[in-house]
Design an enzyme around this catalytic site. Structure first.
Site, short mmCIF file in Angstrom:
data_model
loop_
_atom_site.label_atom_id
_atom_site.label_comp_id
_atom_site.label_asym_id
_atom_site.label_seq_id
_atom_site.Cartn_x
_atom_site.Cartn_y
_atom_site.Cartn_z
N GLU A 37 32.68 -30.81 -42.12
CA GLU A 37 32.87 -31.83 -43.16
C GLU A 37 31.73 -31.72 -44.17
O GLU A 37 30.57 -31.56 -43.78
CB GLU A 37 32.89 -33.23 -42.55
CG GLU A 37 34.09 -33.47 -41.64
CD GLU A 37 34.17 -34.89 -41.11
OE1 GLU A 37 33.36 -35.75 -41.54
OE2 GLU A 37 35.06 -35.17 -40.28
N ILE A 67 37.26 -50.66 -30.95
CA ILE A 67 38.19 -50.19 -31.97
C ILE A 67 39.59 -50.02 -31.38
O ILE A 67 40.59 -50.46 -31.96
CB ILE A 67 37.70 -48.88 -32.61
CG1 ILE A 67 36.39 -49.12 -33.36
CG2 ILE A 67 38.76 -48.31 -33.55
CD1 ILE A 67 35.78 -47.86 -33.94
N GLY A 119 37.83 -43.34 -42.36
CA GLY A 119 38.00 -44.41 -41.40
C GLY A 119 37.06 -45.58 -41.63
O GLY A 119 37.46 -46.74 -41.48
N ASP A 156 41.56 -37.73 -39.28
CA ASP A 156 40.63 -38.18 -40.32
C ASP A 156 39.28 -37.49 -40.16
O ASP A 156 38.38 -37.73 -40.95
CB ASP A 156 40.47 -39.70 -40.22
CG ASP A 156 39.63 -40.28 -41.35
OD1 ASP A 156 39.91 -39.96 -42.52
OD2 ASP A 156 38.69 -41.05 -41.05
N HIS A 198 38.01 -38.20 -43.77
CA HIS A 198 37.05 -39.05 -43.05
C HIS A 198 36.80 -40.37 -43.79
O HIS A 198 35.67 -40.68 -44.19
CB HIS A 198 35.72 -38.33 -42.81
CG HIS A 198 34.97 -38.90 -41.64
ND1 HIS A 198 34.04 -38.19 -40.92
CD2 HIS A 198 35.01 -40.14 -41.05
CE1 HIS A 198 33.54 -38.95 -39.95
NE2 HIS A 198 34.12 -40.14 -40.03
N ARG A 208 36.07 -38.67 -33.74
CA ARG A 208 35.26 -37.49 -34.03
C ARG A 208 36.03 -36.24 -33.64
O ARG A 208 36.64 -36.19 -32.56
CB ARG A 208 33.92 -37.53 -33.29
CG ARG A 208 32.97 -38.64 -33.73
CD ARG A 208 32.50 -38.43 -35.16
NE ARG A 208 31.53 -39.44 -35.58
CZ ARG A 208 31.86 -40.61 -36.13
NH1 ARG A 208 33.14 -40.91 -36.29
NH2 ARG A 208 30.92 -41.45 -36.50
#
Length: 324
Positions: A265, A155, A287, A260, A285, A236
């Protein structure tokens, strides 16, 4: 098999090509989130397979012990939210493709979007215009600035490509082996950890969360970032020392953050500093939340179900459970 899909909040999967792979199975899709394991056990009592959306639902002994019909949990990537020993004790196989192939381009693109959104003040400019006013302030360009990428993986590599296309300079930090690979590939590695954080205009972290990486970004790391620097986390929340980013953004070093991911959560506490501070751009979140990424990931997840049904399970995390 009786397949229950958890947390498909926008009922997306039924409309994607990958869903055809579940033809022949009895599929139930849950479009809300049930955090209570007892209530969740009641609703999925007949499930032979649970399909997970990443870490949206925690799978512990309090849940699997109440699901005698459960045989397989199918998901993708890391599994800190799954109590694997508890699954093993109950005879439940966990299958999870650890995504050794292509990177999550969706996550890489969001990282770029957060950089651009912060530097060009896109949320504020749009809100100002909708409020009947003209221009919020003066933004900054990314060209010529230094992007520091923590974690030499797929990534981060995609993010580096985007950054270089914009004319940014890229430098790296991470594990000793990651730094060695970066150097071998001809990339720029900072002289030291402190120099990495101090000299990067933007720092973006791209590391998997595990016992070794939990809390690896410390308050001391953030404190040496510049008062106009930007810290981005689309990986994370647990990679950052608990409370360190909240304190750092209030102290003004770094001056900006874009996140994000969060410790809790879904995050519904609207008083959280990461939601209230004017120099934080926060997203819920998303992504990996694109139709394309879902189709890519759940194609693997559904393949794992079919492999199990055919008697040849794949990507087994606790293979001792499988008796053949």
């Amino acid at each position: 098999m009786k397949v229950h899909i958890l947390d498909d909040w926008f009922d997306t999967l039924r409309g994607l090509p990958c869903f055809e792979k579940l033809t022949g199975h009895e599929v139930t899709v849950w479009t809300d989130h049930e955090p209570d394991p007892v209530a969740l056990a009641r609703r999925v009592a007949e499930a032979e397979v649970l399909v997970l959306f990443r870490e949206r639902t925690k799978i512990g002994a309090d849940l699997v012990s109440r699901l005698p019909a459960l045989k397989l949990i199918s998901q993708r990537s890391v599994y800190p939210h799954i109590d694997v020993p508890a699954c093993t004790a109950q005879g439940v196989l966990v299958s999870s493709n650890m995504s050794a192939g292509a990177p999550s381009y969706a996550a890489a693109e969001l990282t770029l979007a957060l950089m651009l959104g912060t530097y060009r003040q896109i949320p504020q400019q749009a809100a100002t215009l909708k409020a009947g006013k003209w221009q919020f302030g003066v933004g900054r360009t990314l060209r010529g600035r230094t992007l520091g990428l923590y974690g030499y993986g797929k990534i981060a590599g995609a993010v580096a490509g985007y950054a270089k296309a914009l004319g940014m300079k890229v430098q790296w930090w991470g594990s000793e082996s990651g730094r060695a690979r970066a150097l071998a590939d001809g990339e720029t590695v900072a002289d030291s950890r402190e120099a990495f954080f101090a000299t990067s205009d933007v720092v973006s972290v791209h590391v998997r969360l595990n016992a070794q990486t939990k809390g690896m970004i410390t308050a001391a790391d953030l404190a040496v970032m510049g008062p106009r620097a930007l810290f981005i986390n689309t990986s994370r929340s647990g990679l950052v020392e608990t409370g360190a980013l909240e304190s750092a953004i209030v102290a003004g070093r770094p001056g900006h953050a874009a996140v994000d991911v969060f410790d809790t959560e879904p995050l519904t506490d609207v008083t959280n500093v990461l939601l209230t501070h004017p120099n934080v751009l926060a997203t819920p979140h998303i992504g990996f939340v694109t139709e394309d990424e879902f189709d890519f990931q759940f194609s693997d997840i559904f393949d794992q179900i079919n492999a199990y049904a055919d008697g040849a399970p794949i990507h087994m995390i606790n293979p001792d459970v499988w008796k053949g």
